[in-house]
Design a protein around this motif. Structure first.
Motif, PDB file in Angstrom:
ATOM      1  N   ASP A 216      45.688 -27.351  -3.267  1.00  0.00           N
ATOM      2  CA  ASP A 216      46.247 -28.063  -4.400  1.00  0.00           C
ATOM      3  C   ASP A 216      45.692 -29.482  -4.504  1.00  0.00           C
ATOM      4  O   ASP A 216      46.239 -30.317  -5.208  1.00  0.00           O
ATOM      5  CB  ASP A 216      47.768 -28.107  -4.290  1.00  0.00           C
ATOM      6  N   ALA A 217      44.569 -29.768  -3.842  1.00  0.00           N
ATOM      7  CA  ALA A 217      43.989 -31.107  -3.853  1.00  0.00           C
ATOM      8  C   ALA A 217      43.263 -31.414  -5.152  1.00  0.00           C
ATOM      9  O   ALA A 217      42.783 -32.499  -5.356  1.00  0.00           O
ATOM     10  CB  ALA A 217      43.022 -31.278  -2.683  1.00  0.00           C
ATOM     11  N   TYR A 218      43.199 -30.445  -6.039  1.00  0.00           N
ATOM     12  CA  TYR A 218      42.537 -30.660  -7.309  1.00  0.00           C
ATOM     13  C   TYR A 218      43.435 -30.136  -8.413  1.00  0.00           C
ATOM     14  O   TYR A 218      44.330 -29.336  -8.191  1.00  0.00           O
ATOM     15  CB  TYR A 218      41.170 -29.981  -7.337  1.00  0.00           C
ATOM     16  N   ASP A 219      43.204 -30.607  -9.615  1.00  0.00           N
ATOM     17  CA  ASP A 219      44.018 -30.239 -10.768  1.00  0.00           C
ATOM     18  C   ASP A 219      43.586 -28.876 -11.280  1.00  0.00           C
ATOM     19  O   ASP A 219      42.489 -28.720 -11.796  1.00  0.00           O
ATOM     20  CB  ASP A 219      43.839 -31.317 -11.831  1.00  0.00           C
TER      21      ASP A 219
ATOM     22  N   TYR B 212      48.098 -16.279 -12.729  1.00  0.00           N
ATOM     23  CA  TYR B 212      47.987 -17.378 -11.769  1.00  0.00           C
ATOM     24  C   TYR B 212      49.307 -17.671 -11.051  1.00  0.00           C
ATOM     25  O   TYR B 212      49.338 -17.771  -9.831  1.00  0.00           O
ATOM     26  CB  TYR B 212      47.459 -18.642 -12.451  1.00  0.00           C
ATOM     27  N   ASP B 213      50.389 -17.803 -11.793  1.00  0.00           N
ATOM     28  CA  ASP B 213      51.676 -18.123 -11.165  1.00  0.00           C
ATOM     29  C   ASP B 213      52.279 -16.938 -10.416  1.00  0.00           C
ATOM     30  O   ASP B 213      53.244 -17.103  -9.677  1.00  0.00           O
ATOM     31  CB  ASP B 213      52.664 -18.646 -12.204  1.00  0.00           C
ATOM     32  N   GLN B 214      51.720 -15.750 -10.602  1.00  0.00           N
ATOM     33  CA  GLN B 214      52.212 -14.541  -9.934  1.00  0.00           C
ATOM     34  C   GLN B 214      51.173 -13.962  -8.974  1.00  0.00           C
ATOM     35  O   GLN B 214      51.343 -12.851  -8.480  1.00  0.00           O
ATOM     36  CB  GLN B 214      52.558 -13.482 -10.989  1.00  0.00           C
ATOM     37  N   ARG B 215      50.109 -14.683  -8.705  1.00  0.00           N
ATOM     38  CA  ARG B 215      49.009 -14.156  -7.893  1.00  0.00           C
ATOM     39  C   ARG B 215      49.464 -13.858  -6.463  1.00  0.00           C
ATOM     40  O   ARG B 215      50.393 -14.482  -5.959  1.00  0.00           O
ATOM     41  CB  ARG B 215      47.822 -15.106  -7.913  1.00  0.00           C
ATOM     42  N   PRO B 216      48.793 -12.902  -5.810  1.00  0.00           N
ATOM     43  CA  PRO B 216      49.173 -12.531  -4.441  1.00  0.00           C
ATOM     44  C   PRO B 216      48.758 -13.578  -3.413  1.00  0.00           C
ATOM     45  O   PRO B 216      47.958 -14.478  -3.691  1.00  0.00           O
ATOM     46  CB  PRO B 216      48.436 -11.205  -4.220  1.00  0.00           C
ATOM     47  N   SER B 217      49.287 -13.421  -2.213  1.00  0.00           N
ATOM     48  CA  SER B 217      49.058 -14.394  -1.138  1.00  0.00           C
ATOM     49  C   SER B 217      47.584 -14.644  -0.814  1.00  0.00           C
ATOM     50  O   SER B 217      47.221 -15.805  -0.568  1.00  0.00           O
ATOM     51  CB  SER B 217      49.821 -13.992   0.120  1.00  0.00           C
ATOM     52  N   PRO B 218      46.695 -13.644  -0.800  1.00  0.00           N
ATOM     53  CA  PRO B 218      45.298 -13.980  -0.486  1.00  0.00           C
ATOM     54  C   PRO B 218      44.702 -14.972  -1.484  1.00  0.00           C
ATOM     55  O   PRO B 218      43.908 -15.831  -1.116  1.00  0.00           O
ATOM     56  CB  PRO B 218      44.562 -12.639  -0.552  1.00  0.00           C
ATOM     57  N   CYS B 219      45.106 -14.867  -2.730  1.00  0.00           N
ATOM     58  CA  CYS B 219      44.617 -15.797  -3.755  1.00  0.00           C
ATOM     59  C   CYS B 219      45.263 -17.167  -3.593  1.00  0.00           C
ATOM     60  O   CYS B 219      44.607 -18.193  -3.765  1.00  0.00           O
ATOM     61  CB  CYS B 219      44.899 -15.240  -5.148  1.00  0.00           C
ATOM     62  N   ARG B 220      46.544 -17.192  -3.263  1.00  0.00           N
ATOM     63  CA  ARG B 220      47.234 -18.472  -3.061  1.00  0.00           C
ATOM     64  C   ARG B 220      46.674 -19.211  -1.841  1.00  0.00           C
ATOM     65  O   ARG B 220      46.621 -20.435  -1.823  1.00  0.00           O
ATOM     66  CB  ARG B 220      48.730 -18.242  -2.850  1.00  0.00           C
TER      67      ARG B 220
END
Length: 132
Positions: A3-6, A82-90
């Motif tokens: 989350d270091a970038y917008d 994006y707001d529902q993406r799975p853990s590997p993507c997060r």
């Protein structure tokens, strides 16, 4: 560092003009992350991998392209969930905690003809994090 970038600013988020990871890697995760099991990942966009694992459609066999990927790779892309993406993507980060580029990101970018990202400092300002 993820989350270091917008995430909404193409000047600060290299992912918005890349998509390499979405066309290179299998996205598999615990089935309980799906909405039909109480999670948030849309089950309709997944397929069963094992009795306890699911994968995003489009990521199991080449040519890989996650079903949730929108837009044109290396131009302008996004994730429809994006707001529902799975853990590997997060959990996949462009940069490591020390600000060096993630080697898996670098490898995926190279496969589609994009250069390695420059390192950033963990405490960098928005201007210092800009990717040219």
């Amino acid at each position: 560092m993820s989350d270091a970038y917008d995430r909404d600013n193409p000047d600060l988020n290299p992912c918005l003009s890349c998509g390499a990871c979405c066309v290179q890697y299998r996205v598999s995760f615990y089935w309980g992350e799906c909405d039909d099991a109480g999670g948030c990942v849309p089950a309709a966009l997944t397929e069963q991998l094992t009795p306890h694992r699911r994968a995003m459609r489009g990521t199991l066999v080449p040519p890989v392209r996650c079903v949730a990927l929108t837009g044109e790779v290396t131009k302008h892309i996004g994730c429809s969930i994006y707001d529902q993406r799975p853990s590997p993507c997060r959990e996949f980060s462009v940069w490591e905690e020390d600000g060096t580029p993630n080697p898996r990101c670098t490898q995926a970018r190279a496969r589609i003809g994009l250069p390695e990202l420059a390192p950033i400092h963990a405490n960098a300002s928005d201007d210092e994090r800009r990717v040219n």
